[in-house]
Scaffold this active site. Structure first.
Site, short mmCIF file in Angstrom:
data_model
loop_
_atom_site.label_atom_id
_atom_site.label_comp_id
_atom_site.label_asym_id
_atom_site.label_seq_id
_atom_site.Cartn_x
_atom_site.Cartn_y
_atom_site.Cartn_z
N ASP A 15 0.81 -1.22 0.00
CA ASP A 15 0.00 0.00 0.00
C ASP A 15 0.85 1.27 0.00
O ASP A 15 0.68 2.15 0.86
CB ASP A 15 -0.95 0.01 1.21
CG ASP A 15 -1.73 -1.28 1.37
OD1 ASP A 15 -2.13 -1.84 0.34
OD2 ASP A 15 -1.91 -1.74 2.52
N GLU A 181 -11.38 0.84 -3.41
CA GLU A 181 -10.60 1.29 -2.25
C GLU A 181 -9.40 2.10 -2.72
O GLU A 181 -9.26 2.38 -3.90
CB GLU A 181 -10.15 0.07 -1.42
CG GLU A 181 -9.35 -0.93 -2.21
CD GLU A 181 -9.23 -2.30 -1.54
OE1 GLU A 181 -9.82 -2.51 -0.49
OE2 GLU A 181 -8.54 -3.15 -2.10
C1 6LW Z 1 -5.54 -2.00 2.45
C2 6LW Z 1 -6.55 -2.10 1.37
C3 6LW Z 1 -6.48 -3.52 1.05
O1 6LW Z 1 -5.90 -1.02 3.36
O2 6LW Z 1 -5.79 -4.21 2.00
O3 6LW Z 1 -7.44 -5.26 -0.07
C4 6LW Z 1 -5.59 -3.37 3.06
N1 6LW Z 1 -7.07 -4.04 0.06
O4 6LW Z 1 -6.31 -1.24 0.31
C5 6LW Z 1 -4.35 -3.74 3.83
O5 6LW Z 1 -3.21 -3.78 3.03
#
Ligand code: 6LW
Length: 517
Positions: A15, A181
């Site tokens: 991330d 996200e």
């Molecule tokens: C992160 C999100 C994700 O906050 O995993 O699946 C989380 N997506 O973007 C943790 O890395």
């Protein structure tokens, strides 16, 4: 054409978020239940990164005890505005956002402020500073209607560090049915460009986009979405799960993206989600990721600001550590909190003392453990440990660690008659499997783990013996994220425990060495 090697941050660094201040780039990544939290990296050329500090490096700043390794600190964003650096992030529990917070610093090398809670739902917060001086927080949350997830926005009062005004729902994503996200917002030629991650952080991961003429929306899906993905590529593609991107402009006007990706071997990866650098061009519709190749490459053209700079690999800290400094290097982490009261440099200089605390590695407390990331598929880690167990439950050694329910240890301990022995144990889904034992003549040994594409081989050598004994090879996929579940990659660490009971003794680690193979 001069090139560099991706990933620019090898090993578990998921991330990524990036910002620039003058000629300096700063990057942060998720740190989950590891302590200290939110590593901050610095670079001047986007290719070679150096650890600078951690945002959360004081005891008590955030409670991580009781958390699964893949919960904890998720997806921070770093931004620089008007002389201040800002990091926003979320503390996750049970794989859900539970507390969003902001921290500030005048100098990204620290000190960072204590985290200030924000009244924000969901995960993956980001900040956008508009030309008019207003600051907007974007994040994602479950959607009541319009999709499984939605991106939303509220204004952040920079004086009060408080969200103010109404919530604006921005977008439900381009890929129907998949959670949206990791939003980040940028403005270019008067247009607001929103990018996001869709498809989940595994094989369907992707970067998608929308745009608007007004910061609060409505945002219109960029029909080119996904703008970057490897979801359609076959098993021979070396980089998969590409997504969760953030953009930065260099002083000479190039745009680059940092994005996460993994490097699977026969379908599984152990190094976690790593940071890849991808060129970006701006076209009539918005950002064009990897305009030449359409994807993330292991060998990519060098950013123009990097040409002429010497090669180097600062972040992959390798070599032998004697622990003769009063504080541990920035590559070392503990689990869920500081361990100064249980893991400390030896008083006589050189080496580490590990106490026999009750917490085993399988606990969700703070074990006497420190670890560093495995950053290369082929590596060798070795250590010299002196430890005499008073009871068979006492153990100290090396760990190949995915999470508290999934790891292997090679430990010095004692058999039921109190004679020293070494034991190799794997733990999976709550069950320990002792795979090999070796009697020892005394409480001291060299312990080694060697990894390659096939497996992790555990070896041991008694002082003066002059030869290594191979105990066992555990297949590589055992340590993969696909098998262990969760969001992290492998850590290599040192630990000691009395398994439920504190012991009076302690283990002495003379040194630890990590070498790419
Ligand atoms: C992160 C999100 C994700 O906050 O995993 O699946 C989380 N997506 O973007 C943790 O890395």
């Amino acid at each position: 054409m001069p090139t560099f090697r991706n990933p620019v941050l090898p090993g578990c660094h998921p991330d990524p978020s990036i910002c620039r201040a003058g000629a300096d780039f700063y990057l942060v990544t998720s740190s989950f239940a590891y302590y200290p939290g939110i590593p901050v990296f610095h670079s001047r050329d986007l290719v070679r990164w150096r650890r600078l500090t951690h945002v959360l490096n004081r005891p008590g700043q955030l409670p991580l005890e009781g958390l699964d390794v893949s919960d904890g600190i998720w997806a921070p964003t770093i931004r620089h505005h008007d002389g201040t650096f800002y990091v926003v992030s979320t503390l996750a529990r049970n794989r859900q956002g539970s507390l969003t917070f902001i921290a500030t610093a005048d100098d990204p090398a620290g000190p960072w402020s204590d985290p200030v809670p924000l009244d924000a739902e969901g995960i993956d917060p980001s900040l956008f500073f508009d030309d008019d001086g207003r600051c907007w927080l974007t994040a994602c949350r479950d959607a009541a209607e319009g999709g499984p997830g939605e991106l939303w926005m509220r204004e952040l009062d920079l004086e009060l560090l408080k969200l103010i005004g109404p919530t604006h729902v921005l977008w439900h994503g381009a890929v129907r049915g998949a959670w949206v996200e990791a939003p980040h917002l940028y403005k270019r030629d008067g247009v607001y460009h929103l990018i996001a991650a869709e498809g989940g952080t595994e094989s369907n991961h992707s970067v998608t986009a929308a745009r608007s003429d007004v910061v609060t929306g409505p945002y219109v899906t960029d029909p080119r979405s996904p703008l970057l993905t490897h979801r359609h590529r076959g098993p021979d593609e070396p980089i998969h799960n590409v997504g969760h991107a953030d953009l930065v402009e260099t002083p000479d006007g190039e745009t680059w993206a940092v994005t996460l990706g993994v490097r699977p071997i026969e379908g599984t990866h152990t190094l976690g989600r790593e940071v890849f650098l991808v060129p970006v061009a701006w076209g009539a519709h918005g950002p064009v990721f990897a305009p030449e190749s359409g994807g993330v490459r292991l060998s990519e053209r060098l950013p123009s600001i990097a040409s002429g700079r010497p090669e180097g690999d600062d972040v992959a800290a390798a070599g032998r550590v004697h622990f003769d400094e009063p504080v541990l290097g920035l590559e070392w982490n503990s689990l869920r909190g500081p361990v100064d009261d249980r893991v400390r440099p030896s008083a006589n200089g050189g080496g580490l003392e590990l106490d026999l605390v009750p917490e085993p590695l399988s606990s969700t407390g703070v074990p006497a453990f420190i670890g560093r990331r495995q950053q290369h598929v082929r590596f060798r880690a070795q250590t010299r440990i002196s430890f005499t167990a008073a009871r068979p439950e006492e153990e100290a050694g090396v760990a190949v660690f995915q999470n508290q329910d999934h790891y292997a240890t090679l430990a010095l301990t004692a058999d039921l008659d109190g004679r020293p022995q070494a034991v190799l144990t794997t733990r999976e889904a709550g069950t320990d499997a002792p795979l090999a034992t070796a009697p020892l003549s005394a409480g001291e040994a060299l312990l080694a783990v060697e990894g390659d594409e096939a497996g992790y081989t555990f070896r041991l050598q008694e002082p003066g013996a002059g030869r290594w004994i191979t105990l066992v090879t555990v297949e590589r996929s055992f340590f993969s994220t696909e098998r262990a579940g969760g969001f992290v990659g492998v850590y290599l660490g040192l630990y000691a425990t009395g398994n439920g009971r504190a012991g009076d003794g302690h283990a002495h680690v003379h040194w630890f060495e990590y070498q790419p193979g």
